[in-house]
Design an enzyme around this catalytic site. Structure first.
Site, mmCIF file in Angstrom:
data_model
loop_
_atom_site.group_PDB
_atom_site.id
_atom_site.type_symbol
_atom_site.label_atom_id
_atom_site.label_comp_id
_atom_site.label_asym_id
_atom_site.label_seq_id
_atom_site.Cartn_x
_atom_site.Cartn_y
_atom_site.Cartn_z
ATOM 1 N NE ARG A 112 -11.843 12.263 4.636
ATOM 2 C CZ ARG A 112 -11.752 10.989 4.298
ATOM 3 N NH1 ARG A 112 -12.631 10.442 3.499
ATOM 4 N NH2 ARG A 112 -10.760 10.255 4.746
ATOM 5 C CD GLU A 157 -9.006 -1.450 4.213
ATOM 6 O OE1 GLU A 157 -9.247 -0.662 3.307
ATOM 7 O OE2 GLU A 157 -8.736 -1.090 5.381
ATOM 8 N NE ARG A 213 -6.212 1.356 -0.063
ATOM 9 C CZ ARG A 213 -6.287 2.550 0.489
ATOM 10 N NH1 ARG A 213 -5.205 3.138 0.931
ATOM 11 N NH2 ARG A 213 -7.436 3.148 0.620
ATOM 12 C CG ASN A 221 -1.838 1.141 1.302
ATOM 13 O OD1 ASN A 221 -1.778 2.045 0.467
ATOM 14 N ND2 ASN A 221 -2.712 1.136 2.291
ATOM 15 C CG HIS A 245 -13.634 3.050 3.137
ATOM 16 N ND1 HIS A 245 -14.512 3.906 3.745
ATOM 17 C CD2 HIS A 245 -12.405 3.535 3.403
ATOM 18 C CE1 HIS A 245 -13.845 4.883 4.329
ATOM 19 N NE2 HIS A 245 -12.550 4.684 4.126
#
Ligand code: ADP
Length: 401
Positions: A245, A388, A95, A7, A184
């Site tokens: 956010r 993940e 990723r 990643n 996601h």
């Protein structure tokens, strides 16, 4: 068979080497502050086991290539290495944040696929170039391995047009691909698959609402195993209230803030992404701090928490309407996995939707997953630790030829 998962971020590389015969992690590590004088490489051998060994190296690392070279030398190190040669690694799974509309599933990394990832740079200007750095370096350093890209957006490519389009002039979609993509996806896919396994039912027969609550937060409506709607949109700003956010707002706020405060687009964008959400409301974006402040009577912390929970409830209602029948709700990621208080607040008062929480089960500690719904609840509620890296490794393995 060994699979390496990478990643690659703008100044960091996270990696895991997995033995896919057992799905055990052999090594997990992180190279941080690439490009700085004091970069740090932390490598954990046999992480989480009694035999865990941590190696930390502090040194200048100029770029991703020198960072990855250091990782390789640790992997094959005479004393602490776990492989004798890089050719033992059969596949490298990368990723990649944005697959746009090209990629519905993992893709073996050909030159054409790399061009496709480059073409999606405008959709993820910070992430895709960093992911590409990792890909180029890994192709050079692991020439014997097959390289596979696993996209964060891919799981949501099954959304139908009525869910992924914005009601703006259609030509903006045709010409600029302006639409909702969702993110996601690897996490939603992983927990959906695990949930089906725990329910002892094929994923293709499961209708689920998956709730990923970390720094970034998103939910997905999963119908017969496929994502049919998700809360993040064209960018990771839409939907739930997140750490910094805003999530959903009236899009007219841009014009109002410009007219009333003279803010320009860059300032508004930065405000919505970095100074909003929980932090914008109460000055804190770590849920643990927010709970501590609430307990001390901090009214803004309480309000931020209530708003966070309320937004999740609204999406649960929406996704119930979208799915018709819901078999299970799944909580995952930092807050979803660890915060019983958030889970309790989200699930309270949902009896009309046949969701009843088992308050005692909700407080229990667990390893990989647990069930927190009451036996009378028609909808099951599971907490599942997302993974993940394992999902990327599984998808990479499936893609190997
Ligand atoms: P990221 O999106 O960066 O991967 P994580 O999934 O690790 O984030 O989630 C980070 C969030 O998880 C933080 O905001 C933190 O508040 C929350 N978190 C972690 N542990 C706990 C805990 N025990 N209780 C409440 N919140 C927690």
């Amino acid at each position: 068979m060994k699979i390496l998962v990478i990643n690659s971020g703008s100044s960091s590389i996270k990696y895991q080497l997995l033995d896919m015969d057992t799905e055990n992690i052999l090594v997990s590590g992180l190279v941080e502050r690439i490009g700085e004088e004091k970069a740090v490489l932390t490598s954990k051998i046999n992480p989480g086991n009694e035999t865990e060994k941590i190696i930390k190296i502090q040194t200048a690392i100029a770029d991703h290539k020198s960072g990855m070279k250091k990782v390789v030398s640790l992997l094959v190190d005479k004393d602490n290495g776990v492989i004798s040669n890089t050719s033992e690694i059969r596949g490298v799974g990368h990723r990649v944040v944005h697959g746009g509309e090209f990629f519905h599933e993992p893709a073996p990394l050909t030159d054409k696929v790399i061009k496709g990832i480059e073409a999606n740079v405008p959709l993820a200007p910070l992430h895709n170039p960093a992911n590409l750095d990792g890909i180029h370096v890994a192709r050079e350093l692991f020439p014997a391995a097959q390289q596979v890209a696993v996209f964060d957006t891919a799981f949501h490519q099954s959304m139908p047009p009525h869910a992924f389009l914005y009601a703006i002039p259609y030509k903006l979609y045709e010409q600029d691909r302006i639409r909702r993509y969702g993110f996601h996806g690897t996490s939603h896919k992983f927990v959906a698959g695990e949930c089906a396994r725990h329910l002892d039912r094929p994923l293709e027969q499961c209708n689920l609402i998956t709730i990923h609550l970390g720094n970034g937060c998103s939910m997905a409506a999963v119908k017969e195993g496929r994502s049919v709607d998700t809360s993040l949109g064209m960018t990771p700003l839409e939907g739930l209230i997140m750490g910094t956010r805003s999530g959903d707002i009236d899009p007219a706020l841009h014009a109002i803030l410009h007219r009333s405060r003279g803010m320009n687009i860059e300032e508004i964008d930065a405000m919505l992404n970095r100074q909003s959400g929980l932090k914008g409301l109460c000055g804190m974006n770590d849920m643990r701090d927010i709970h501590a402040a609430r307990r001390n009577g901090d009214k803004m912390a309480q309000l931020a928490f209530d708003m966070f929970v309320y937004r999740i409830k609204k999406y649960i209602g929406q996704y119930f309407a979208v799915l018709g029948r819901v078999d299970a709700l799944v909580f995952t990621a930092g807050i979803g996995e660890n915060d019983s208080e958030t889970r309790r607040a989200v699930l309270s008062g949902l009896k009309a939707l046949h969701i009843i929480i088992d308050s005692r089960a909700n407080e229990k500690s667990y390893v990989d997953w647990m069930r927190i719904s009451d036996s009378k609840s028609r909808v099951e509620v599971l907490v599942i630790r997302t993974n993940e890296e394992l999902e990327i490794a599984r998808q990479t393995l499936k893609t190997l030829t």
